[in-house]
Write a protein that holds these residues in place. Structure first.
Motif, PDB file in Angstrom:
ATOM      1  N   PRO A  70      -2.041   8.623  -8.608  1.00  0.00           N
ATOM      2  CA  PRO A  70      -1.816   7.187  -8.353  1.00  0.00           C
ATOM      3  C   PRO A  70      -1.275   6.454  -9.569  1.00  0.00           C
ATOM      4  N   GLY A 111       0.818  -1.198   0.000  1.00  0.00           N
ATOM      5  CA  GLY A 111       0.000   0.000   0.000  1.00  0.00           C
ATOM      6  C   GLY A 111       0.854   1.249   0.000  1.00  0.00           C
ATOM      7  N   VAL A 171       0.441   5.504   0.787  1.00  0.00           N
ATOM      8  CA  VAL A 171      -0.349   6.649   1.230  1.00  0.00           C
ATOM      9  C   VAL A 171       0.394   7.912   0.817  1.00  0.00           C
ATOM     10  N   ARG A 197      -3.432   5.584  -1.917  1.00  0.00           N
ATOM     11  CA  ARG A 197      -4.478   6.396  -1.299  1.00  0.00           C
ATOM     12  C   ARG A 197      -3.963   7.822  -1.115  1.00  0.00           C
ATOM     13  N   LEU A 198      -4.767   8.788  -1.543  1.00  0.00           N
ATOM     14  CA  LEU A 198      -4.415  10.191  -1.416  1.00  0.00           C
ATOM     15  C   LEU A 198      -5.134  10.810  -0.232  1.00  0.00           C
ATOM     16  N   GLU A 199      -4.401  11.613   0.537  1.00  0.00           N
ATOM     17  CA  GLU A 199      -4.984  12.294   1.686  1.00  0.00           C
ATOM     18  C   GLU A 199      -4.519  13.747   1.703  1.00  0.00           C
ATOM     19  N   ASN A 206      -7.483  12.055 -10.968  1.00  0.00           N
ATOM     20  CA  ASN A 206      -6.793  10.980 -10.237  1.00  0.00           C
ATOM     21  C   ASN A 206      -7.407   9.605 -10.495  1.00  0.00           C
ATOM     22  N   GLU A 218       0.299  11.844   1.340  1.00  0.00           N
ATOM     23  CA  GLU A 218      -0.224  13.045   2.002  1.00  0.00           C
ATOM     24  C   GLU A 218       0.206  14.245   1.166  1.00  0.00           C
ATOM     25  N   SER A 270      -4.262   1.136  -7.796  1.00  0.00           N
ATOM     26  CA  SER A 270      -5.429   0.947  -6.923  1.00  0.00           C
ATOM     27  C   SER A 270      -5.035   0.832  -5.450  1.00  0.00           C
ATOM     28  N   ARG A 271      -3.750   0.615  -5.187  1.00  0.00           N
ATOM     29  CA  ARG A 271      -3.281   0.520  -3.799  1.00  0.00           C
ATOM     30  C   ARG A 271      -2.697   1.846  -3.292  1.00  0.00           C
TER      31      ARG A 271
END
Length: 443
Positions: A315, A286, A288, A350-352, A300, A290, A347-348
């Protein structure tokens, strides 16, 4: 109080030449823009513009790069700007939150075909156009705008550079900028469309329009000279303060990935983490990211349906770089769009939005990337991706980028070498014939 556009025109008229540092900076952006355009010429948008342009604008004296076709200055500007903007590899400026050179360089070179111009005069025109365009963009509060698209403001710079090169009277230069601003592209769908398209930021339209505005003003057309006087839409201080004290072209950033600049810090961080841990991409469980909140307004898409859509997917571009190396983004090729491994890794991701980056944009485009693999997590923050003035690409690195991109266009090695040599010679004081000859020697 004089209107702002007339003050900008007066500034343009006061310039005879610029300093050596500014000339060198303009020369760097010329080389970069031509290299980017060499790859962009082979894109669907580039080919379509080449095919349609003669029917729209007709024959003239201005060169279409990498071909023997000659069109009117506006037509040549449109085609060459399409090439320069199509892969999202063109340079940019933090204060503008956009891409001046893809408009300014084609516009100036199109006019050079109609006028005998020294290399130094060409570079000075680029510096002037770049300055006006960036100031027009930076005078707005970009964080309050739905879109910062370059087509909204680059026409001011194209018109100013054209008016200066054509030695127009100051009132005509002012009216040219006003006409270009009043008739700028609308970019209505930006911010909500999720469909990839080749119009993108409207740079070719606005650049060609800036050239047309100069000719119209020279013939007597008038524009709304108070166009930039509406406070608080345009901040007069940012627009006019310090004219000539520093030059925006000296603070351009350059790209090594053909995707939105907002993704570059995350890509740099992800690749560095992968190298540090010697991680096979398939072992990554995964990721992440930030990032500053504006980056989350990009489409995205994990499964983009076009190259343009992929350019606006953080991504997807991270996944391409981790699986196929950074050079797979110089430029991004369509064959990766259907790569199941890229899609699976994307797909793995993640945007924050990070609270630490509130207010960071547009001065910086930072990201912190955390990668999980084998039960371990590692993280890295990048504040200035490679190519920013605070983390610059060297002249050698820009030449390497140029060589990589020109090698992808069906042109003889000697043509690419002659283009590079002609750009290097622009500060020698000679006319620019050798550069145009090199650009248009398609044999």
């Amino acid at each position: 109080m004089p209107n702002a556009i007339s003050e900008l025109a007066a500034f343009c008229g006061s310039i005879e030449t610029v300093g050596e540092t500014t000339l060198k900076a303009a020369r760097r952006t010329v080389l970069d823009t031509i290299g980017v355009a060499a790859s962009g010429a082979a894109t669907p948008g580039g080919r379509a513009s080449f095919k349609a342009a003669s029917a729209i604008w007709g024959a003239g004296a201005s060169s279409i790069w990498f071909s023997s076709m000659l069109l009117t200055p506006a037509g040549a500007t449109f085609v060459n700007a399409t090439y320069a903007a199509s892969l999202d590899l063109d340079d940019g400026h933090r204060a503008a939150a956009g891409h001046p050179a893809a408009a300014i360089v084609p516009a100036v070179l199109a006019l050079v075909g109609c006028h005998v111009v020294s290399g130094r005069r060409l570079l000075t025109a680029i510096a002037i156009g770049y300055e006006i365009a960036v100031r027009a963009a930076a005078s707005r509060d970009v964080n309050s705008l739905r879109t910062t698209d370059t087509g909204l403001w680059c026409g001011y710079g194209a018109a100013a550079a054209a008016g200066w090169l054509m030695a127009l009277p100051l009132p005509a230069i002012a009216h040219a900028m006003a006409i270009a601003g009043q008739t700028a592209t609308g970019q209505f769908s930006t911010g909500w469309t999720r469909v990839g398209h080749t119009v993108k930021e409207g740079i070719p339209w606005a650049a060609a329009n800036g050239i047309q505005a100069a000719y119209l003003a020279a013939a007597g057309h008038r524009g709304p000279l108070d166009l930039l006087d509406e406070e608080p839409v345009y901040n007069r201080t940012r627009l006019l303060a310090g004219l000539g004290d520093a030059w925006a072209v000296e603070h351009a950033y350059f790209k090594r990935y053909s995707c939105c600049r907002w993704a570059h810090a995350a890509i740099d961080a992800a690749v560095l983490l992968q190298d540090e841990r010697k991680l096979p991409a398939r072992a990554i469980e995964g990721i992440v990211v930030e990032i500053f909140d504006r980056a989350l307004t990009l489409p995205n898409q994990v499964i983009p349906t076009s190259n343009e859509a992929a350019q606006y997917s953080i991504p997807f571009c991270i996944a391409v770089a981790l699986l196929h190396g950074q050079t797979a983004l110089l430029p991004l090729e369509d064959r990766h769009l259907a790569d199941p491994d890229v899609i699976a890794l994307a797909s793995r991701v993640r945007l924050e939005a990070s609270p630490r980056y509130v207010g960071a944009f547009p001065a910086t485009t930072p990201a912190t990337v955390s990668i999980s693999a084998g039960g371990e997590m590692s993280a890295l923050e990048i504040t200035y991706p490679k190519g920013e003035p605070a983390n610059p690409m060297s002249d050698a690195e820009l030449r390497e980028k140029f060589a990589t991109l020109t090698s992808r266009l069906p042109m003889p090695f000697l043509q690419a070498r002659s283009i590079s040599d002609a750009v290097s010679a622009l500060m020698d004081g000679t006319v620019t014939t050798s550069l145009l000859d090199a650009l248009c020697n398609a044999s």
